[in-house]
Motif scaffolding. Structure first.
Motif, PDB file in Angstrom:
ATOM      1  N   ASN A 183     -27.032  -7.361  15.434  1.00  0.00           N
ATOM      2  CA  ASN A 183     -26.041  -7.886  14.591  1.00  0.00           C
ATOM      3  C   ASN A 183     -26.308  -8.997  14.460  1.00  0.00           C
ATOM      4  O   ASN A 183     -25.945  -9.486  13.057  1.00  0.00           O
ATOM      5  CB  ASN A 183     -24.720  -7.758  15.242  1.00  0.00           C
ATOM      6  N   GLN A 230     -28.932  -9.819  11.490  1.00  0.00           N
ATOM      7  CA  GLN A 230     -28.365  -9.492  10.017  1.00  0.00           C
ATOM      8  C   GLN A 230     -27.453 -10.603   9.622  1.00  0.00           C
ATOM      9  O   GLN A 230     -27.471 -11.123   8.496  1.00  0.00           O
ATOM     10  CB  GLN A 230     -27.311  -8.252  10.342  1.00  0.00           C
ATOM     11  N   LEU A 231     -26.660 -11.201  10.519  1.00  0.00           N
ATOM     12  CA  LEU A 231     -25.901 -12.432  10.216  1.00  0.00           C
ATOM     13  C   LEU A 231     -27.091 -13.468   9.731  1.00  0.00           C
ATOM     14  O   LEU A 231     -26.751 -14.393   8.742  1.00  0.00           O
ATOM     15  CB  LEU A 231     -25.337 -12.966  11.447  1.00  0.00           C
ATOM     16  N   GLN A 240     -29.791 -13.135   8.449  1.00  0.00           N
ATOM     17  CA  GLN A 240     -30.315 -12.708   6.879  1.00  0.00           C
ATOM     18  C   GLN A 240     -29.335 -13.145   5.849  1.00  0.00           C
ATOM     19  O   GLN A 240     -29.397 -13.635   4.685  1.00  0.00           O
ATOM     20  CB  GLN A 240     -30.662 -11.228   6.975  1.00  0.00           C
ATOM     21  N   ASP A 241     -27.933 -12.700   6.222  1.00  0.00           N
ATOM     22  CA  ASP A 241     -27.001 -13.060   5.446  1.00  0.00           C
ATOM     23  C   ASP A 241     -26.813 -14.613   5.019  1.00  0.00           C
ATOM     24  O   ASP A 241     -26.495 -14.883   4.011  1.00  0.00           O
ATOM     25  CB  ASP A 241     -25.639 -12.607   6.097  1.00  0.00           C
ATOM     26  N   LEU A 242     -27.054 -15.447   6.042  1.00  0.00           N
ATOM     27  CA  LEU A 242     -27.121 -16.809   5.877  1.00  0.00           C
ATOM     28  C   LEU A 242     -28.184 -17.368   5.037  1.00  0.00           C
ATOM     29  O   LEU A 242     -27.890 -18.155   4.136  1.00  0.00           O
ATOM     30  CB  LEU A 242     -27.050 -17.579   7.357  1.00  0.00           C
ATOM     31  N   ASN A 262     -29.488 -15.534   2.702  1.00  0.00           N
ATOM     32  CA  ASN A 262     -29.258 -14.951   1.467  1.00  0.00           C
ATOM     33  C   ASN A 262     -28.262 -15.615   0.876  1.00  0.00           C
ATOM     34  O   ASN A 262     -27.889 -15.486  -0.627  1.00  0.00           O
ATOM     35  CB  ASN A 262     -28.818 -13.311   1.424  1.00  0.00           C
ATOM     36  N   GLY A 313     -24.903 -16.324   1.854  1.00  0.00           N
ATOM     37  CA  GLY A 313     -23.696 -16.058   2.063  1.00  0.00           C
ATOM     38  C   GLY A 313     -22.542 -17.365   2.315  1.00  0.00           C
ATOM     39  O   GLY A 313     -23.275 -18.458   2.461  1.00  0.00           O
ATOM     40  N   SER A 363     -21.712 -19.815   4.244  1.00  0.00           N
ATOM     41  CA  SER A 363     -22.135 -20.359   5.459  1.00  0.00           C
ATOM     42  C   SER A 363     -21.212 -20.861   6.747  1.00  0.00           C
ATOM     43  O   SER A 363     -21.550 -20.469   7.862  1.00  0.00           O
ATOM     44  CB  SER A 363     -23.076 -21.611   5.353  1.00  0.00           C
ATOM     45  N   ILE A 411     -20.169 -17.442   8.281  1.00  0.00           N
ATOM     46  CA  ILE A 411     -21.382 -16.773   8.876  1.00  0.00           C
ATOM     47  C   ILE A 411     -21.906 -17.284  10.274  1.00  0.00           C
ATOM     48  O   ILE A 411     -22.046 -16.849  11.269  1.00  0.00           O
ATOM     49  CB  ILE A 411     -22.591 -16.506   8.122  1.00  0.00           C
TER      50      ILE A 411
END
Length: 186
Positions: free
Chosen positions: A131, A134-135, A137-139, A141, A143, A145, A148
């Motif tokens: 998890n 994934q966070l 990666q979201d940061l 990409n 998202g 910030s 996240i």
């Protein structure tokens, strides 16, 4: 409509098809010419046969050097996250060392009575680690910030709380076992 076009084509070409038999010996002359060309091709291939292995070896060497160059220049996810938020990198280092210490302590407590709870805990920690990845990666990409980063810190806190709770449960299990062993007489 297409069927009509094909029929029209054959009707237009009728009478112009070559339907005569080839001259006697045609097949043997053809096979002989074919054998001669194959012999010439085989001789040519034998003369140039060293080029093929050499070109394969050169290609492999080139790919090898490109891969090494790519690996040396690659930036890890952690480095990218540190560029976005240096504070996360520092707090991650702290939390990871704390979690690693607690995992080592947890593994020291491994016994038949605690085996199942330790296995379950390690499984949950693995899920939390995925998890967290994934966070990250979201940061990266782009998202939200703040949200996240808050979730990343919460993830670390959840892991620490889980480990603390499991260690407390193991202590209770050990105390119960010791109490039962003290009360047991032969």
């Amino acid at each position: 409509m297409e069927k009509d076009t094909i029929n029209k084509l054959f009707n237009d070409l009728q009478g112009s098809f070559d339907i005569e038999e080839p001259i006697e010996g045609h097949e043997t002359r053809f096979l002989e010419k074919l054998r001669q060309k194959n012999t010439v091709a085989t001789i040519t291939k034998k003369k140039n046969s060293w080029w093929k292995p050499l070109s394969i070896a050169a290609s492999i060497a080139l790919l090898f050097f490109l891969a090494i160059g790519g690996l040396n220049n690659s930036i890890t996810t952690e480095d990218k996250v540190a560029e976005i938020s240096p504070e996360v990198s520092k707090s991650e280092l702290y939390f990871v060392s704390l979690i690693d210490d607690q995992i080592k302590e947890l593994e020291k407590e491994n016994s038949p009575e605690t085996k199942k709870i330790i296995e379950d805990t390690l499984l949950q920690l693995n899920k939390l680690e995925k998890n967290y990845s994934q966070l990250e990666q979201d940061l990266l990409n782009g998202g939200n910030s703040k949200l996240i980063l808050s979730a990343m810190i919460t993830n670390f806190q959840t892991r620490i709380d889980l480990l603390n709770e499991v260690l407390a449960q193991i202590d209770r299990i050990k105390k119960i076992k010791n109490t039962h062993d003290e009360n047991f007489t032969i």
